[in-house]
Design an enzyme around this catalytic site. Structure first.
Site, PDB file in Angstrom:
ATOM      1  N   VAL A  49       0.861  -1.176   0.000  1.00  0.00           N
ATOM      2  CA  VAL A  49       0.000   0.000   0.000  1.00  0.00           C
ATOM      3  C   VAL A  49       0.899   1.228   0.000  1.00  0.00           C
ATOM      4  CG1 VAL A  49      -1.843   1.226   1.198  1.00  0.00           C
ATOM      5  CG2 VAL A  49      -1.723  -1.278   1.322  1.00  0.00           C
ATOM      6  N   CYS A  50       0.708   2.100  -0.974  1.00  0.00           N
ATOM      7  CA  CYS A  50       1.454   3.347  -1.065  1.00  0.00           C
ATOM      8  C   CYS A  50       2.963   3.065  -1.050  1.00  0.00           C
ATOM      9  CB  CYS A  50       1.021   4.280   0.072  1.00  0.00           C
ATOM     10  SG  CYS A  50       1.475   6.004  -0.172  1.00  0.00           S
ATOM     11  N   VAL A  51       3.712   3.677  -0.139  1.00  0.00           N
ATOM     12  CA  VAL A  51       5.162   3.518  -0.144  1.00  0.00           C
ATOM     13  C   VAL A  51       5.611   2.190   0.446  1.00  0.00           C
ATOM     14  CG1 VAL A  51       5.579   5.999  -0.112  1.00  0.00           C
ATOM     15  CG2 VAL A  51       5.441   4.754   2.042  1.00  0.00           C
ATOM     16  N   GLY A  52       4.666   1.322   0.779  1.00  0.00           N
ATOM     17  CA  GLY A  52       5.029  -0.029   1.182  1.00  0.00           C
ATOM     18  C   GLY A  52       5.771  -0.765   0.090  1.00  0.00           C
ATOM     19  N   ALA A  58      -0.654   2.820  -5.336  1.00  0.00           N
ATOM     20  CA  ALA A  58      -0.058   4.149  -5.400  1.00  0.00           C
ATOM     21  C   ALA A  58      -0.363   4.965  -4.142  1.00  0.00           C
ATOM     22  CB  ALA A  58      -0.553   4.860  -6.649  1.00  0.00           C
TER      23      ALA A  58
END
Length: 337
Positions: free
Chosen positions: A118-121, A171
């Site tokens: 998720v996102c910057v994961g 994203a």
């Protein structure tokens, strides 16, 4: 009881994790349970190194359901990996990937049917070697960092989410809902995903190729000259806006203008004009019943073919398909073929 009963979804917890990354997906899966009247179809657990409360980036403390060790013998259906960032004094952010967290994710992913960041994961997945040779996305603000630190990953900063086999990357933070809906659609079909999207008051699940960018949200320039030129462009999208015209307006040579745009905005003047026109066209498609010819004139595309090519290039779809997906229901737009 269906074959999907009891799917174990593990959300990784660690200090400084982004709160919405953690809470968004479980909300989607809880609505699936309600829509299907099957409380056991998904089992979501928050896992951390210990059972001590974890402090998120928002300052909210979250209590884990289990530890990584306790999951060592469990078969994980879906591993969800949120992210975290550190910001400097200028509000620039860098994604973090603590080695201990990376090791835990690598181990859990080896026992999971599918893994999603998720996102910057995505930076954690990349550090664990789970994105090697794959196409992946992340939040636009750390995409360059991901590409620089992991050249073995094909970074595409534009899509809302990307699926590569059993590995998914999402994203921006709110895109965790789109990603979760895509996972639900894979498990239970598009109809169930749509029902959940309606409960969330969202548009029907956005396609993975949908751009995460919006021109007005892009970083502003550090120079007043370029900021004035950006506003000049946005105020005159229906007019002639060649590089020569823009250079003359800014009292620069074409070469100087291109160099400044690349330095300040990370793109050429022509690319910025096209992105701004696509953004304006998106808004018109969502909120009006204007024909494509009318939108072409208002946004300065010249021809419908030029509009279609720009949409395909930047959004991976056509204007007609975009309008069908994102125009609020109840209004039938009149569009030309």
């Amino acid at each position: 009881m269906s074959a999907a009963t009891g799917r174990l979804i593990v959300v990784v917890l660690f200090e400084g994790v982004d709160l919405l990354d953690v809470t968004g997906p479980p909300e989607v899966f809880s609505l699936v349970r309600r829509e299907l009247a099957d409380p056991a179809c998904y089992r979501v657990v928050l896992a951390a190194e210990t059972m001590d409360p974890v402090t998120t980036s928002a300052g909210v403390r979250v209590v884990p359901d289990t530890t990584f060790e306790e999951l060592s013998g469990s078969r994980v259906d879906t591993l969800l990996v949120p992210g975290s960032v550190a910001a400097d004094g200028s509000a620039r952010v860098r994604a973090l990937a603590e080695p201990a967290v990376v090791d835990r994710v690598r181990d859990l992913a080896g026992r999971a049917r599918r893994t999603a960041s998720v996102c910057v994961g995505a930076h954690i997945l990349a550090a664990a070697g789970l994105l090697d040779g794959k196409r992946a996305t992340t939040h636009w603000s750390t995409a360059r960092q991901l590409a620089d630190e992991h050249p073995e990953v094909e970074v595409d900063a534009d899509p809302i989410f990307i699926r590569e086999g059993d590995t998914w990357t999402g994203a921006g933070i709110s895109a965790c809902l789109d990603l979760s809906l895509a996972l639900v659609a894979e498990d239970h079909g598009e109809t169930v995903a749509l029902r959940v999207a309606r409960q969330l008051v969202m548009y029907l699940k956005r396609p993975s190729g949908q751009s995460q960018f919006s021109v007005p949200l892009e970083p502003v320039s550090g120079t007043r000259r370029v900021e004035e030129l950006r506003h000049h462009i946005l105020d005159r999208l229906g007019e002639r806006l060649t590089v020569a015209d823009l250079a003359a307006h800014a009292h620069l040579s074409e070469r100087q203008l291109t160099r400044v745009f690349r330095s300040e905005l990370g793109m050429t003047p022509s690319a910025y004009v096209e992105a701004a026109r696509v953004e304006r066209a998106r808004a018109r498609l969502e909120s009006t019943d204007a024909t494509l010819e009318r939108i072409v004139t208002e946004c300065g595309f010249g021809t419908v073919d030029t509009l279609v090519r720009a949409f395909r290039r930047r959004l991976g779809t056509t204007p007609t398909e975009y309008r069908r997906r994102f125009r609020p229901s109840g209004a039938e737009p009149s569009v030309s073929p």
